[in-house]
Design a protein around this motif. Structure first.
Motif, short mmCIF file in Angstrom:
data_model
loop_
_atom_site.label_atom_id
_atom_site.label_comp_id
_atom_site.label_asym_id
_atom_site.label_seq_id
_atom_site.Cartn_x
_atom_site.Cartn_y
_atom_site.Cartn_z
N MET A 1 26.27 32.86 66.93
CA MET A 1 26.99 33.80 67.74
C MET A 1 28.50 33.45 66.94
N ASP A 2 28.84 34.97 66.48
CA ASP A 2 30.34 35.08 65.78
C ASP A 2 31.41 35.25 66.80
N TYR A 3 31.98 34.15 66.68
CA TYR A 3 33.23 34.12 67.55
C TYR A 3 34.18 35.59 67.33
N TYR A 4 34.36 35.81 66.23
CA TYR A 4 35.28 37.06 65.92
C TYR A 4 34.62 38.29 66.45
N LYS A 5 33.31 38.26 66.31
CA LYS A 5 32.43 39.44 66.67
C LYS A 5 32.41 39.70 68.54
N VAL A 6 32.55 38.45 68.93
CA VAL A 6 32.70 38.26 70.23
C VAL A 6 33.82 38.89 70.94
N LEU A 7 34.92 38.65 70.20
CA LEU A 7 36.22 39.10 70.70
C LEU A 7 36.65 40.32 70.24
N GLY A 8 35.63 40.91 69.44
CA GLY A 8 35.96 42.12 68.59
C GLY A 8 37.20 42.06 67.68
N LEU A 9 37.27 41.06 66.90
CA LEU A 9 38.24 40.74 66.01
C LEU A 9 37.82 40.52 64.43
N ASN A 10 38.70 40.70 63.59
CA ASN A 10 38.41 40.28 62.28
C ASN A 10 39.11 39.03 62.00
N ARG A 11 38.69 38.36 60.86
CA ARG A 11 38.70 37.04 60.56
C ARG A 11 40.25 36.62 60.42
N ASN A 12 41.17 37.72 60.08
CA ASN A 12 42.47 37.40 59.70
C ASN A 12 43.23 37.76 60.92
N ALA A 13 42.88 37.88 62.26
CA ALA A 13 43.45 38.00 63.36
C ALA A 13 44.49 36.75 63.63
N THR A 14 45.69 37.31 64.21
CA THR A 14 46.55 36.32 64.71
C THR A 14 46.37 35.67 66.03
N LYS A 15 46.98 34.79 66.48
CA LYS A 15 46.88 34.13 67.80
C LYS A 15 47.09 35.15 68.82
N LYS A 28 37.66 42.42 81.97
CA LYS A 28 36.52 43.20 81.89
C LYS A 28 35.36 42.36 82.63
N PHE A 29 35.10 41.15 82.22
CA PHE A 29 33.85 40.61 82.70
C PHE A 29 33.99 39.24 83.42
N HIS A 30 35.19 39.03 84.09
CA HIS A 30 35.35 38.03 84.91
C HIS A 30 34.23 37.98 86.01
N PRO A 31 33.85 36.84 86.31
CA PRO A 31 32.81 36.74 87.50
C PRO A 31 33.13 37.18 88.75
N ASP A 32 34.28 36.98 89.10
CA ASP A 32 35.05 37.47 90.46
C ASP A 32 34.86 38.94 90.51
N LYS A 33 35.24 39.50 89.19
CA LYS A 33 35.26 41.15 89.28
C LYS A 33 33.73 41.54 89.65
N HIS A 34 32.85 40.80 89.32
CA HIS A 34 31.37 41.33 89.61
C HIS A 34 30.87 40.54 90.53
N SER A 35 31.26 40.01 91.61
CA SER A 35 30.75 39.13 92.50
C SER A 35 30.01 40.13 93.37
N ALA A 45 27.61 39.90 82.69
CA ALA A 45 29.12 39.48 82.77
C ALA A 45 29.40 38.28 82.90
N THR A 46 28.76 37.27 83.54
CA THR A 46 28.96 35.83 83.72
C THR A 46 28.95 35.38 82.02
N VAL A 47 27.78 35.70 81.51
CA VAL A 47 27.27 35.29 80.04
C VAL A 47 28.55 35.79 78.76
N ARG A 48 28.99 37.06 78.96
CA ARG A 48 29.91 37.54 78.20
C ARG A 48 31.10 36.79 78.40
N PHE A 49 31.49 36.68 79.73
CA PHE A 49 32.76 36.01 79.83
C PHE A 49 32.81 34.37 79.32
#
Length: 179
Positions: A1-15, A28-35, A45-49
């Protein structure tokens, strides 16, 4: 799993970019939203979150991010967890599922623990400290015996060194043998 891809960012992303990307995915994927969603949607959604949470936890921390970047650069891939998969120290879910009899944990590409870190971990372990304490006690005991032996010798033989006493004993034996 590439953490940058998960968040849709490039490697130079700031905090700030990391925080913003995580917030958007969390909304978008919070478990409470998809209860009330169907089970398959809710599980997805839970996995993505959880993936986004894990990615955020690593990328927002400077030390973890540097370690993650270093490990992903060493392996030549874009990363696959490297010790931050909720198990720590290079033990990810993928490592746990590897049932190969010849699998060497410490030489695997996914292990984020260097040999130096292993040695440092052992030095800080309870077993090592107990061994050091035991060795110290033995050496201290030997020193006390040596000091005590010297003190007893000086009390019983004032003014004589050990070598002088041995010469006297040797002379006495030679005199006795002649008689």
């Amino acid at each position: 799993m590439d953490y940058y891809k998960v968040l849709g960012l490039n490697r130079n992303a700031t905090k700030d970019e990391i925080k913003e990307a995580f917030r958007n995915i969390a909304k978008k994927f919070h478990p409470d939203k998809h209860s009330s969603s169907p089970k398959s949607v809710r599980d997805g959604a839970t996995v993505r979150f959880k993936q986004a949470s894990e990615a955020y936890e690593v990328l927002v921390d400077d030390h973890k991010r540097a370690d993650y970047n270093l490990q992903s650069n060493r392996s030549g891939s874009s990363g696959s967890g490297y010790g931050y998969g909720n198990y720590g120290y290079g033990y990810t879910y993928d490592n746990r599922r590897n049932n190969s009899a010849n699998y060497d944990y410490y030489s695997s590409r996914k292990a984020s623990v260097s040999r130096f870190q292993i040695a440092l971990g052992y030095i800080n372990s309870r077993a090592f400290l107990l061994h050091v304490a035991f060795a110290g006690a033995i050496l201290s005991g030997l020193a006390v015996v040596e000091i005590g032996r010297d003190a007893i010798w000086k009390m019983q033989n004032p003014g004589k060194s050990f070598e002088e006493a041995m010469e006297t004993i040797h002379k006495t034996k030679t005199v006795e043998e002649k008689e």
